[in-house]
Design an enzyme around this catalytic site. Structure first.
Site, PDB file in Angstrom:
ATOM      1  CG  HIS A  82      -1.772   1.223   1.306  1.00 24.37           C
ATOM      2  ND1 HIS A  82      -2.960   1.310   0.617  1.00 24.37           N
ATOM      3  CD2 HIS A  82      -1.610   2.418   1.918  1.00 24.37           C
ATOM      4  CE1 HIS A  82      -3.503   2.496   0.825  1.00 24.37           C
ATOM      5  NE2 HIS A  82      -2.705   3.187   1.616  1.00 24.37           N
ATOM      6  CG  ASP A 161     -11.829   4.507   5.693  1.00 25.10           C
ATOM      7  OD1 ASP A 161     -11.329   5.275   6.535  1.00 25.10           O
ATOM      8  OD2 ASP A 161     -11.547   4.545   4.485  1.00 25.10           O
ATOM      9  NE  ARG A 168      -9.911  11.267   9.047  1.00 22.60           N
ATOM     10  CZ  ARG A 168      -9.039  10.455   8.422  1.00 22.60           C
ATOM     11  NH1 ARG A 168      -9.411   9.268   7.985  1.00 22.60           N
ATOM     12  NH2 ARG A 168      -7.805  10.839   8.235  1.00 22.60           N
ATOM     13  CB  SER A 183      -8.331   5.848   7.469  1.00 21.13           C
ATOM     14  OG  SER A 183      -8.677   5.853   6.123  1.00 21.13           O
ATOM     15  CE  LYS A 187      -8.847   2.837   3.476  1.00 14.02           C
ATOM     16  NZ  LYS A 187      -8.947   4.203   3.023  1.00 14.02           N
TER      17      LYS A 187
HETATM   18  N1  URA Z   1      -5.580   7.450   2.884  1.00 16.81           N
HETATM   19  C1  URA Z   1      -6.570   6.800   3.524  1.00 16.81           C
HETATM   20  O1  URA Z   1      -7.008   5.738   3.089  1.00 16.81           O
HETATM   21  N2  URA Z   1      -7.071   7.339   4.648  1.00 16.81           N
HETATM   22  C2  URA Z   1      -6.633   8.494   5.178  1.00 16.81           C
HETATM   23  O2  URA Z   1      -7.103   8.917   6.200  1.00 16.81           O
HETATM   24  C3  URA Z   1      -5.601   9.167   4.500  1.00 16.81           C
HETATM   25  C4  URA Z   1      -5.090   8.615   3.356  1.00 16.81           C
END
Ligand code: URA
Length: 441
Positions: A82, A161, A168, A183, A187
């Site tokens: 990621h 999320d 947010r 966050s 995932k």
């Molecule tokens: N990428 C994400 O998936 N979440 C965040 O809060 C910031 C960047």
């Protein structure tokens, strides 16, 4: 339990219990807690912070808020990768086939982009016919057959999320390390891999402009990973200028193909080998990082990684002829150039401005509903440290809407800083973070 009490507790700087965190996440996803109360709580978290236990609890509550992918029917150790996001970051397109060519299964769920350019999924859609919406059974079957699949996230992966991030975004609470870490990691955990390699970007084109914040984010994500029983390694890498030369969907896929042919830019090639080598170590394919890197170099320069990419395209319905005929990609009807008004050396290229220039050219989305112009974007002709003469072309802009070129060009002109003295490039890899600590370069 009352949301009011949870907000008041965090407002006063107190620690929330696991039950309280599970409660608000679950009820918010169900729709029984309104946006305004969660907004207030997010601001209280932003100002008062969360400790490691609260951050892990929030991550786990979000990860289990929807579907969780079970990859156990894929043979071998599944390692995900990621990136926290940067300009010109097309590493997944290279690392996926590269690692798969070394015999490690790559089951990659990727996102679309809301920002400078599309995400990996948008980029792959520049390949005519390429299907990114795969039913989970086909996704798993493809990985078992050819070793790699890259598909869009399913509708119900981590709904918490999706809702919290949207809030947010409009309440000025994105930029908080615990919230970002939970966050991202929620995932990754819901996506079902056994281990994760994180590429945490730092610099002008990244979320984390300051290196120390990038290391802090990396450490937080490593702690979450281990708390969730996943091995995690984080590479902190430079995003003070775009990665490679191409920014934009078609343009980035072409650069990724060139990289798989062994002709890629040095920074992109090196970063892909490094991230891939860490993946091989976590997958227990090799004993150590150096062995992993040597193995991947062989896969790259022998053409085996490119062959894997061809298989990936075929398997997902795309036209493999694009590999040797770039005219088959969506192109751009208009282009313009940015010229250097002075001689000297490229001192800096503001990554964020280049990203915005790409967005303005049509390569990204202003809103979730925006249509991406797959052929639009920027190709840099000079990068930091390179010598330029007055009149040299610094960058080329592509778009299918002629009127977009002007604004994009102005942004790009202001992104380049030329100085008369030679400049040292900043280090591509700033350090590696593991459970044992930080190793800075
Ligand atoms: N990428 C994400 O998936 N979440 C965040 O809060 C910031 C960047």
């Amino acid at each position: 339990m009352r949301m009011y009490d949870i907000i008041a507790k965090k407002r006063d700087g107190l620690e929330l219990t696991t039950e309280e965190i599970n409660f608000w996440v679950k009820e918010y996803v169900k729709g029984t807690i309104p946006d305004y109360q969660v907004s207030a709580l997010l601001m209280a978290i932003f100002l008062q912070g969360m400790n490691q236990r609260e951050t892990l609890d929030l991550t786990m509550a979000m990860a289990s808020s929807g579907e969780q992918i079970n990859l156990s029917s894929i043979h071998g150790i599944k390692v995900d990768k990621h990136s926290t996001g940067g300009v010109g970051d097309k590493t997944t397109l290279v690392v996926g086939p590269l690692v798969a060519a070394a015999g490690v299964p790559v089951a990659k769920m990727s996102g679309r982009g809301l920002g400078h350019t599309g995400g990996t999924i948008d980029k792959l859609e520049a390949i005519p016919g390429f299907k990114t919406e795969l039913p989970i059974d086909d996704f798993i079957q493809n990985v078992n057959k050819i070793g790699v699949a890259i598909a869009g996230q399913t509708g119900n992966l981590v709904p918490a999320d999706k809702k919290i991030y949207a809030l947010r975004d409009v309440t000025a609470t994105v930029n908080h390390i615990s919230l970002i870490a939970s966050s991202i990691m929620s995932k990754k955990i819901a996506s079902g891999s056994d281990a994760i390699v994180l590429d945490v970007k730092t610099g002008s084109g990244a979320f984390m402009k300051e290196e120390k914040d990038a290391f802090a984010l990396a450490e937080e994500m490593i702690r979450i990973g281990y708390g969730a029983n996943k091995e995690v390694v984080a590479v902190v890498s430079d995003m003070d200028q775009p990665l490679g030369y191409a920014v934009g969907n078609t343009l980035e896929v072409i650069e990724a193909i060139e990289t798989l042919k062994g002709n890629g830019p040095n920074d992109l090639t090196e970063l892909c080998l490094i991230l891939g080598a860490h993946m091989l170590v976590l997958a227990k394919k090799v004993e150590n990082f150096h062995e992993g890197k040597e193995m991947l170099k062989e896969k790259l320069y022998s053409g085996k990684a490119l062959e894997k990419f061809v298989k990936l395209i075929q398997m997902q319905g795309g036209d493999p002829k694009v590999i040797n005929d770039y005219h088959l990609f969506p192109g751009a009807a208009y282009s313009d150039i940015v010229i250097s008004v002075q001689g000297g050396y490229v001192h800096g290229i503001d990554g964020e401005k280049v990203g915005t220039a790409a967005l303005v050219s049509g390569a990204g989305r202003f809103t979730k509903e925006s249509q991406i112009d797959l052929g639009a974007g920027i190709v840099l002709k000079k990068k930091v440290g390179e010598k330029v003469l007055k009149g040299d072309v610094l960058a080329v802009i592509y778009s299918n809407q002629e009127e977009r070129l002007k604004d994009s060009k102005e942004l790009l002109e202001s992104a380049y800083l030329i100085s008369s003295d030679p400049v040292l490039r900043s280090k591509l890899i700033r350090g590696v973070v593991t459970k044992d600590g930080i190793e800075k370069n």
